[in-house]
Motif scaffolding. Sequence first.
Motif, short mmCIF file in Angstrom:
data_model
loop_
_atom_site.label_atom_id
_atom_site.label_comp_id
_atom_site.label_asym_id
_atom_site.label_seq_id
_atom_site.Cartn_x
_atom_site.Cartn_y
_atom_site.Cartn_z
N THR A 32 0.84 -1.19 0.00
CA THR A 32 0.00 0.00 0.00
C THR A 32 0.88 1.24 0.00
O THR A 32 1.80 1.35 0.81
CB THR A 32 -0.90 0.02 1.24
OG1 THR A 32 -1.69 -1.16 1.27
CG2 THR A 32 -1.80 1.25 1.23
N PRO A 33 0.62 2.20 -0.92
CA PRO A 33 1.43 3.43 -0.94
C PRO A 33 1.33 4.18 0.39
O PRO A 33 0.28 4.20 1.03
CB PRO A 33 0.80 4.25 -2.06
CG PRO A 33 0.07 3.26 -2.90
CD PRO A 33 -0.39 2.19 -1.97
N THR A 34 2.43 4.76 0.79
CA THR A 34 2.44 5.52 2.03
C THR A 34 1.68 6.83 1.86
O THR A 34 1.88 7.56 0.88
CB THR A 34 3.90 5.84 2.45
OG1 THR A 34 4.61 4.61 2.58
CG2 THR A 34 3.92 6.58 3.78
N ALA A 35 0.78 7.11 2.78
CA ALA A 35 0.01 8.36 2.71
C ALA A 35 0.92 9.54 3.03
O ALA A 35 1.75 9.47 3.95
CB ALA A 35 -1.15 8.31 3.69
#
Length: 277
Positions: A32-35
């Motif tokens: 999951t891409p880092t926010a």
Amino acid sequence: MRRTAAVAAVCLLVTVASGCGDAGGLVRDGRTPTAVSPDRLWPDLTPASSPAFDIGEVDREAVRGVPVPGDDIREADPVAVVRAEIAAHPDDYTGARAPYRDTSPRVEGCGHAGEGGRCPVLRPYYRDLTGDGRPELTLGFRLPPAKLTAVRVYTVDEHRLTRIMAYEDAVSGVELADRSVIIRAPSEVAGYEYRLQWTWAADQRAMLLTHDEMLRTDDGQHLPRPQRSTRPGRTPPGSPTSSGSPASSGNPVPSGNPTPPASHLPSGNPPSPASPR
């Protein structure tokens, strides 16, 4: 015993239907891409308390001389509506230097809206855009000699025809969706177009420009647009100011005050004071 056998049979059927023992659980789909949280720039900058330009966000104007029998907007003559605008804004339509000087004589020759030929008034569309249960009139007309199309929206307010949205541009498409008018226009950037959306604002009793985006087109083609130096709704200094399913529910149609949003301006060219596109 029968109950146990029945339950076992159901479980077997579910297993077969889901395929080779797949229990329907979660499947890993990569990392999951880092926010990334937004960074506030120049926190010590004093916030502005008033706009730098008079953009004319609220476009609302009573139309004179066009009767609306029974307050039914379908009974108002669209060609008469355009003639009333021409009469109310002579600087835009009359005289050798008027930007839309060829529009008036062509409108005078119109028999009815949507007849084609030299008549610039397009077929009208009717749809409830204000939520009051009555249809509004969405009207489009070409603006020769400029290669622009005007889009207007009108409602009936206190027994008078009233314009609640106006815009001009090199229009490539118009849609009506819920309480909104969406206009697509070509951009100077190859493969992109502008998408502008006006939405009814009950507190302002007008339609406001609520979205102004540059989006990629499906075909990626470059569509040249007429030279413009201002943003939607603004009128440049020294330029004249500009004053929106057929007879069923709506689809394409165009509107109002010329000049594009800041996002439509070439980089490095600050917007000129004027009125929303």
